[in-house]
Design an enzyme around this catalytic site. Structure first.
Site, short mmCIF file in Angstrom:
data_model
loop_
_atom_site.label_atom_id
_atom_site.label_comp_id
_atom_site.label_asym_id
_atom_site.label_seq_id
_atom_site.Cartn_x
_atom_site.Cartn_y
_atom_site.Cartn_z
N LYS A 1 0.84 -1.20 0.00
CA LYS A 1 0.00 0.00 0.00
C LYS A 1 0.87 1.25 0.00
CE LYS A 1 -0.30 -0.02 5.04
NZ LYS A 1 -1.17 -0.05 6.24
N ARG B 1 -9.85 0.60 16.05
CA ARG B 1 -9.84 1.45 14.86
C ARG B 1 -10.85 0.90 13.85
NH1 ARG B 1 -4.17 1.80 11.79
NH2 ARG B 1 -4.77 -0.36 11.37
N TYR C 1 16.68 30.49 6.42
CA TYR C 1 15.54 31.28 6.89
C TYR C 1 15.55 31.41 8.41
CZ TYR C 1 13.42 30.96 2.26
OH TYR C 1 13.16 31.07 0.91
N MET D 1 12.61 24.59 0.83
CA MET D 1 11.81 23.78 -0.08
C MET D 1 12.68 22.94 -1.00
SD MET D 1 8.87 24.88 -2.84
CE MET D 1 7.68 25.35 -1.59
#
Length: 359
Positions: free
Chosen positions: A34, A129, A254, A302
């Protein structure tokens, strides 16, 4: 130079499958592919793992991709079908399904199908769940057993919630709950996924469902996959695109969150959160470069990260940097970033190039 690239080692995938067979020699294997085979490429991984007995996926779309790609072995929908309209699709494509809810049961009973479906009743033994509660399980099982659209006998599955933790009482309780219901019933049984395979041999039963271990990664914080004889199937790498002199007292990136305490050399690697590398990776997170570990400094951007090469370094533009792989286990990066290895390997974005080694 290459930008962010994930290199997938087919030999490692096959090795890991065989290692799991050695760990669970009496069980058949559902290879869980998956989520794009945990970031390794759905079809490529499935064909490489062709010695598995069955494939496990979460969505019908994944199962149909496998069928369209030439996979003919059984496929199991681990979450089950979502709508009654899915049932003819399961029949047409010979897809097995988990059944965990009254809504699914009612849909099966009401459907008019050309052939019955192989069903795995999911018992909620403590994950809370998906699954049928133990006090409702016998009646649910009897309805499935009487359903004309279900291949008999009904199979039974469950899922451990804490098999990847040192605490054992919860897993023991889940296994006891499973046994109390499944004992004496004729269908196939499955409860062990990756953690259960490695730590709970008494839970292996008829079928085991290896997921992350197929890709050479441990489901535990420690030990690592290599400690169980597994090989990492994915190497994530990129290239140095700049080497810069950096003065003591200067920041980088940053927000200026990292300031050098010495004159040094910084490298810039062409990878960032746009590729799926975690933006939250703190300064000090390791990268493997030219036979040694170096540290990320400043915020992940990024498209780029900065690393401290050291004042005497001889690294140069174009050198290959490894974000994780054999030399730097992804479990180590997970520990440094606080992000699970599951997330790290499945979160790679579409702009990461995929390369495959071996046939």
């Amino acid at each position: 130079m290459k930008a962010a690239t994930a290199v997938i080692d087919r030999h490692a995938l096959r090795h890991n499958l065989q290692q799991i067979r050695r760990l669970a020699p009496q069980s058949r294997l559902v290879a869980v592919v998956k989520a794009n085979a945990y970031g390794h490429g759905l079809l490529a991984a499935a064909h490489t793992l062709q010695d598995a007995d069955c494939y496990g996926v979460a969505r019908i779309s994944e199962a149909l991709m496998l069928r369209a790609g030439g996979i003919v072995k059984p496929i199991l929908l681990l979450e089950g079908f979502f709508d009654a309209e899915d049932l003819p699709v399961l029949v047409a494509n010979h897809i097995e399904t988990a059944v965990h809810s009254l809504e699914q049961l009612v849909a099966l009973e009401a459907a008019t199908l050309s052939a019955p479906i192989n069903v795995w009743m999911k018992l909620d033994t403590g994950m809370h769940r998906l699954g049928v509660r133990p006090d409702q399980a016998e009646a649910f099982y009897q309805r499935l057993s009487a359903c004309r659209n279900v291949i008999q006998p009904v199979n039974i599955m469950s899922h451990f919630s804490r098999a990847d933790e040192p605490e054992v009482a919860a897993t023991q309780q889940q296994l006891a709950c499973f046994d109390a219901f499944a004992a004496g019933k004729p269908g196939k049984q499955s409860i062990a996924a990756s953690g259960g395979i490695l730590r709970w041999p008494q839970a292996h039963r008829d079928w085991v469902r290896p997921g992350i271990v197929l890709y050479g990664v441990s489901p535990f914080d420690a030990p690592y996959g290599r400690d169980f004889g597994l090989l990492p199937a994915m190497t994530l790498k990129s290239s140095l695109i700049a080497v810069r002199e950096h003065k003591a007292g200067e920041s980088v990136g940053y927000g200026g969150t990292w300031v050098s305490e010495r004159d040094t050399r910084l490298g810039v690697i062409a990878i960032g959160y746009g590729d799926g590398y975690p933006r939250s990776a703190p300064s000090g997170t390791p990268v493997w470069l030219n036979g040694r570990e170096v540290s990320i400094v400043g915020r992940v951007s990024m498209d780029m990260i900065s690393i401290d090469l050291g004042p005497e370094s001889t690294d140069k533009v174009g050198d290959e940097a490894l974000m994780w792989g054999a030399e730097l286990p992804v479990e180590r990066v997970a520990a440094c970033t606080g992000i699970s290895a599951y997330e790290l390997i499945t979160n790679l974005t579409s702009r990461v190039a995929m390369e495959y080694l071996g046939e």
